[in-house]
Each structure stands twice: as C-alpha cells, then as structure tokens.
Design an enzyme around this catalytic site. Structure first.
Site, short mmCIF file in Angstrom:
data_model
loop_
_atom_site.label_atom_id
_atom_site.label_comp_id
_atom_site.label_asym_id
_atom_site.label_seq_id
_atom_site.Cartn_x
_atom_site.Cartn_y
_atom_site.Cartn_z
N GLU A 427 2.18 4.24 10.73
CA GLU A 427 2.07 2.82 11.19
C GLU A 427 0.80 2.37 11.55
O GLU A 427 0.62 1.48 12.23
CB GLU A 427 2.78 3.09 12.50
CG GLU A 427 4.09 1.48 12.91
CD GLU A 427 4.52 0.55 11.43
OE1 GLU A 427 4.83 0.87 11.03
OE2 GLU A 427 3.92 -0.04 10.91
C1 LIG Z 1 7.50 11.16 9.17
C2 LIG Z 1 6.58 9.77 8.75
C3 LIG Z 1 7.55 8.95 8.52
C4 LIG Z 1 6.79 7.99 7.70
N1 LIG Z 1 7.54 6.45 8.09
C5 LIG Z 1 7.28 5.61 7.10
C6 LIG Z 1 8.37 4.80 6.85
O1 LIG Z 1 9.02 4.43 7.26
N2 LIG Z 1 7.58 3.70 5.47
C7 LIG Z 1 6.82 3.86 5.64
O2 LIG Z 1 5.78 2.66 4.13
N3 LIG Z 1 5.67 4.74 5.54
C8 LIG Z 1 5.86 5.90 6.52
N4 LIG Z 1 5.37 7.10 6.42
C9 LIG Z 1 4.04 7.38 6.08
C10 LIG Z 1 2.34 6.78 7.32
O3 LIG Z 1 1.79 5.44 7.12
C11 LIG Z 1 1.22 7.00 6.41
O4 LIG Z 1 1.72 8.49 6.74
C12 LIG Z 1 0.32 6.77 6.98
O5 LIG Z 1 -0.15 5.38 6.61
C13 LIG Z 1 -1.30 7.20 6.15
O6 LIG Z 1 -1.51 7.51 4.84
P1 LIG Z 1 -2.16 8.75 4.35
O7 LIG Z 1 -0.79 9.62 4.80
O8 LIG Z 1 -2.05 8.45 2.98
O9 LIG Z 1 -2.96 9.30 4.86
P2 LIG Z 1 -4.80 8.71 4.04
O10 LIG Z 1 -4.28 7.11 3.98
O11 LIG Z 1 -4.40 9.67 2.99
O12 LIG Z 1 -5.53 9.10 5.51
C14 LIG Z 1 -6.40 10.18 5.28
C15 LIG Z 1 -7.23 9.91 6.36
O13 LIG Z 1 -8.09 8.76 5.84
C16 LIG Z 1 -8.42 7.80 6.64
N5 LIG Z 1 -8.29 6.73 6.03
C17 LIG Z 1 -8.41 6.46 5.41
N6 LIG Z 1 -8.57 5.17 5.10
C18 LIG Z 1 -9.51 5.07 5.40
C19 LIG Z 1 -10.53 3.88 6.01
N7 LIG Z 1 -10.50 3.11 5.01
N8 LIG Z 1 -11.91 3.92 6.82
C20 LIG Z 1 -11.63 5.25 7.68
N9 LIG Z 1 -10.37 5.55 8.08
C21 LIG Z 1 -9.23 6.17 6.56
C22 LIG Z 1 -6.86 8.18 7.84
O14 LIG Z 1 -6.57 7.63 8.85
C23 LIG Z 1 -6.45 9.66 7.65
O15 LIG Z 1 -7.10 9.75 8.65
C24 LIG Z 1 5.44 7.97 7.53
C25 LIG Z 1 4.34 9.04 7.83
C26 LIG Z 1 4.92 10.18 8.06
C27 LIG Z 1 3.94 11.50 8.38
#
Ligand SMILES: Cc1cc2nc3c(=O)[nH]c(=O)nc-3n(C[C@H](O)[C@H](O)[C@H](O)COP(=O)(O)OP(=O)(O)OC[C@H]3O[C@@H](n4cnc5c(N)ncnc54)[C@H](O)[C@@H]3O)c2cc1C
Length: 568
Positions: A427
């Site tokens: 989220e």
């Molecule tokens: C159990 C689970 C349930 C989920 N359910 C859903 C769902 O129902 N629907 C859905 O659409 N998604 C869902 N997600 C996805 C979730 O919303 C994403 O994992 C989350 O938004 C982070 O994206 P990412 O995993 O690609 O991490 P990344 O975006 O790759 O982030 C990696 C790190 O980099 C940091 N970062 C990234 N960009 C920036 C920036 N611009 N500035 C500073 N720091 C940054 C982040 O804070 C994080 O610490 C779920 C994830 C999990 C694990």
C-alpha cells in the site's frame, strides 16, 4: 491467550480524543448515535473474538495454495468470510442506495483494526473489497455501480486491486498492461500482475479485479494510466456470474508470513474489462481506493500490535524467572515493565492518530470543507506509516518479552511479527509515505501542518494547570517540530527526501504526546490513562529530538558514501 477486542479503548478515544461527537453531530452522520456506535463496536468485537481469532493460527499452519488452477484457502476461512459478509461488516460505510449502511469510515476503520488483530490474513479480503466499493462509488458509471456494488457490499463477490507488475512497484507509472478497445464499449486487457492479494478463492461467487492498464494512445508515466473493472466471471443478463473471463492465477507466493492470504501472480490474456472513470485518469480513481486502503493498512498494524501486546502481557504475568522487586512473574522486572508500558503507550498513540485521521476524512465528507480534507490528507501517510511501524515494533517487543518462547512458533508471538512485517511494505512503502508527507502534503505551504501544530500547542496550554510537566514537554516538542517543518519547506527535494522518514516519525511522536495529553485531561489528570501519558511523554516523546536532527541532516552526507564505498 485469546484475543480480546479493545472496544473500551476505542470508545474512549472516539469520545474524548479523536472528535467523534463532533462528527456524529453533523447531518450526514446523525445516525451514528452513541447507542449505535456501541452496538457496532460490541458486535464487531464479538465477531473478532469468536469467529476470526480462532482462524489466526489455522491460516499460518495451512497456507493458501493453488490446486489445478483453483485457489484453496485455509480451513474455516470460507465460514469466516461468510460471517463477515452476513453481519453486514463489508458495507458498514458503503452507500445506502446500494445496500450499505452509510455509517462513518471511522467506525469501519475501528472494525478493521479489531479484525486485523483477530486474523490479519482473512481481514485483507474485506479491506480490499471495501476499497474497491469506495473507488467504484466515486468513479464508475451508474450501470457498473448498479451491477457490482450490491454484490460487493453483500460479500457475495469480492474485490481486488491490481497495480503491481514486475517492473512497476513503487513506480506505478511503469505499468505495461495494455487495454485495447473492442469497439463494443469494452476493452481487451493483456498483461501480467504480481503480488495480488486475494486474487481468487474457492468460496467466492465472483472476484472483481480493478486493474491499472494503458490505452493504445496513452502518454507515458502515471498520466497515461487508466482503470478497468475486470471480473473473473462476466455477469450474464441477470447479473449472475457467467462465462469465465480470460484471466488466471499463475502461481501463489511463498511468504515470510500472512500465509492464509493468497498472494498471486495474475495473467490477463485479452480479458474483457470496463473502463472506470476517465481515460488516462486511472491513478486519480485508484487513489480513492488507495487512500482508504492506506489508512486501513495503518489500522492493520495497530490491530496486530494490540494482539501481540495482549499475548505478551499474558505471558509476562505467568512466566516466573529470577527475583523481581515484587516477587512473582517476570512482569515485575523493570525491563519487562518498560517494554510492556511502551507497547501499550505506543498502541494508544497510534490508534488515536489513526482514528483522528478517519474522523477528518468523514468530516471532509460531511462538511465539504477544504480544511478537513487537507487535515485528512496530511494525517494519512502518518497514520499508515506510524501504524504499521508500531505493528512491527510492538510485535518484535512481544517476541522479546517471551524470551526464547517468542522465537519458537507454538506461542504465536512470532507469527504476529512475521504477518505484520508486510504492512510497512504494501500500500505504498513507508518510505514512499514519507516522501508524500514532505512533498505533496507540504505543497500547500504547510497549511495543514500549521493548523495541527496550533492545535497541539493549544492542547498543551489547556493541560498546563492539571499536568504542568508533560504539558510543557509537549508544547516544547511542538515548537521544535515547527522549526524543522519550516526548514523542510525551504530545502531542495533531495534534502527533504533524505530526511523524510525521520521527519514523519517525529510528527508521530509529537502527535502521540498530544493525544496522550488529551486522554489524561479527559481523565481529570489522575488514573491509568494519565500514568500511560506520563510514560509516553517521559520515554517516547524525547525521541523526536534525535529524529528531527536526522531529518535536518540533509542528503550530502549520504551521497558522500559512493555505491562502491558501501560495498567496501
Ligand atoms: C504480501 C503482499 C501483498 C500485496 N498485495 C498487493 C495487491 O493486492 N495489489 C497490488 O497491486 N500490489 C500488492 N502488493 C505489492 C506492493 O504494493 C509492493 O510490493 C510495494 O508497492 C513495493 O513495490 P516493490 O515490491 O516493487 O518494491 P520497490 O518499488 O522495488 O521498492 C524497493 C525499495 O525501494 C524504495 N523505493 C522505491 N522507489 C523509491 C523512491 N522513488 N524513493 C525512495 N525510495 C524508493 C522502497 O521504499 C523500497 O524500500 C503486495 C505485496 C506483498 C508483499
């Protein structure tokens, strides 16, 4: 120790700290009388204790699994969902014209907290469905609303949120899923989504996906994203689930925790979808769902913190080890008492902040005043990030209180920590929440921040006669926070972003002092809530000084360490 819904604490905060009586005095929410509020909270509390809490361990021990293309959920989850649906809990705040109860979001959020404490893995399903109801209510056509809302509100069908793709996590603008007009008013949706919570289950009549995708003529980035409703089964002429749509669950993730909740990779292969809202304006529509879900996820963190605390407290009262000043169990040791008191004080503050945010959302709805909307917008990232950080920290402290019995699985203390660990990630990660706070939420020149700081200082002035020392500390903390907020407004983006997370945490600390002081005043300055307020102000509030120093440290020092230096 069985979970006990914290109805009394929630009632107290609603009545004395979060401003619920003012909300109930509006014409829009006149139905939210004290009697109805009590009935709602008591009823939800019973459901959580009797139906949902027994599913908590079951979900961990019997993870959701994919079997021949069918998502099988843990034993008892289907009955749990039905009890939630039949109780009307999904539609508590949904529009009455589609079968909802039209009550304040604040009550729905309080229920979300209790359900999360009882069984987080199951609670995610109604949370996402509620977010979808909110998004469709605001942005869908009348025809889509009439067809889908009653079934989502009754819990006959459930809703999901499909943003994430392998290359598009925090950067939602990188979404590649495409939507091609079919010429009959529908669209063919093709693409892959990952991490989709409750993407399917064997017991739900139909699953309605809200999917972010790009139209063929879409501009790049977030301004080119549109939102589509894509049902698992396309409704037939009478509105019942008809032909299967061209979409499927490819696999389920193996996760650190939250095993009962299916988290899926989804494949859309020309699936039929309907546009929700305007073309290329999908992010705005999705934000309606995400704002609701952000506060809801903050509530998840607080709910799990409450459950972890209850369990740790019960263990500390039983476990005997070493001589304590009072003899008896480990609760008599000063260090155990320090942890338990901090856990309770932290939960109380996080809950009060989140409920205040919920009241601001409802007041904005009831009064249509921009000030309330700005307050809600400012508090939302704080409520999400702080609520979920509290979940992780309190659950971790819960493990510590248990000693070795916290690290082995049979007590359940470890499960709380594993389950809640995702809440600062999904989220919008807590890092992204903090960027939102120092970026968009200060873009108005800090109007909402100044109003909150004024309120904190007025609260401290009003408490000065009754509680001179804590009131003085909270007042001084607000002044320090004001200085750093002013500093933030004059910095370039890189320096703001480098200090964003400690800045958000400092806000949570100072707001925490404020809400504890309000609770102590409501109690007349003597009693358990006052003692708890003193613990918070003496032990947790002072952290704002170190946090604000970090917030102002700027980015240069961080980048002085090169990528290679970090690896050296
Ligand atoms: C159990 C689970 C349930 C989920 N359910 C859903 C769902 O129902 N629907 C859905 O659409 N998604 C869902 N997600 C996805 C979730 O919303 C994403 O994992 C989350 O938004 C982070 O994206 P990412 O995993 O690609 O991490 P990344 O975006 O790759 O982030 C990696 C790190 O980099 C940091 N970062 C990234 N960009 C920036 C920036 N611009 N500035 C500073 N720091 C940054 C982040 O804070 C994080 O610490 C779920 C994830 C999990 C694990």
């Amino acid at each position: 120790m069985p979970y006990r819904a914290p109805v009394a604490d929630i009632r107290f905060l609603l009545d004395h700290v979060a401003g619920f009586p003012e909300l109930a005095a509006t014409a829009r929410f006149a139905e939210a009388t004290p009697d109805l509020t009590a009935a709602i909270l008591d009823g939800a509390g019973r459901l959580c204790e009797e139906v949902m809490a027994p599913l908590q361990r079951v979900g961990d021990l019997h993870p959701a699994r994919l079997e021949n293309g069918i998502v099988r959920t843990p034993p008892g989850f289907a009955e749990g969902w039905r009890a939630i649906a039949q109780g009307g809990w999904i539609g508590l705040a949904a529009p009455t014209r589609h079968g909802g109860m039209g009550l304040p979001q604040t009550l729905a959020m309080a229920v979300t907290e209790m359900m999360s404490g009882a069984c987080l893995a199951l609670q995610i399903a109604p949370l996402l469905t509620q977010g979808q109801i909110e998004a469709l209510s605001h942005h869908a056509s009348d025809a889509l609303k009439a067809l889908y809302l009653p079934k989502l509100i009754s819990g006959e069908w459930s809703g999901t949120m499909n943003l994430t793709e392998p290359q598009a996590g925090s950067d939602v603008g990188a979404v590649r899923t495409v939507a091609v007009p079919k010429g009959d008013g529908t669209y063919a949706i093709t693409g892959q989504k990952i991490f989709i919570s409750w993407a399917d289950s064997e017991f739900i009549g139909n699953v309605v996906h809200l999917v972010l995708a790009r139209l063929p003529d879409a501009p790049p980035g977030t301004r080119g994203i549109s939102l589509f409703l894509v049902p698992r089964n396309i409704p037939d002429a009478s509105g019942d689930p008809g032909a299967r749509n061209s979409l499927r669950v490819v696999s389920l993730e193996h996760k650190l925790g939250l095993h009962g909740s299916p988290t899926a990779m989804m494949d859309y292969d020309g699936a039929t979808g309907w546009l929700v809202g305007e073309p290329h304006r999908g992010m705005a529509a999705m934000f309606t769902m995400m704002n609701n879900a952000r506060l809801g996820v903050g509530m998840q963190g607080i709910g799990v913190a409450e459950a972890a605390f209850q369990q740790a407290l019960a263990y500390a009262r039983e476990r005997r080890q070493g001589a304590t000043p009072q003899g008896g169990a480990i609760i008599g040791h000063a260090d155990i008492r320090r942890m338990l008191a901090a856990m309770r004080a932290e939960i109380f503050a996080a809950r009060a902040i989140a409920l205040s945010c919920a009241v601001a959302i409802d007041m904005a709805d009831a009064t249509e005043q921009a000030d309330w909307a700005a307050r809600a917008a400012f508090l939302t990232p704080i409520a999400k990030a702080h609520g979920t950080d509290t979940g992780v920290e309190v659950a971790s402290a819960g493990v510590q209180v248990h000693g070795g019995m916290g690290f082995v699985e049979q007590t359940g203390a470890a499960q709380y920590l594993r389950d809640v660990r995702v809440t600062p990630i999904y989220e919008g990660t807590n890092g992204i929440q903090a960027l939102d706070l120092v970026g968009r939420k200060l873009a108005d020149g800090g109007e909402a921040a100044w109003r909150l700081l004024e309120e904190i200082e007025q609260g401290a002035e009003a408490a000065r006669a009754l509680l001179p020392e804590p009131a003085g500390d909270v007042w001084a903390a607000a002044e320090t926070l004001r200085e750093t907020t002013e500093w933030m407004l004059t910095q370039d983006q890189t320096d703001r972003f480098a200090g964003a997370v400690p800045f958000l945490r400092a806000w949570a600390r100072v707001l925490g002092g404020h809400v504890h002081l309000a609770a102590a005043r409501a109690e007349g300055g003597a009693g358990p809530r006052t003692a708890l307020a003193r613990v918070f102000v003496a032990r947790l509030l002072p952290e704002h000084v170190a946090l604000l120093a970090q917030a102002r440290a700027g980015a240069a020092g961080l980048y002085a360490l090169s990528d290679d230096d970090l690896a050296a």
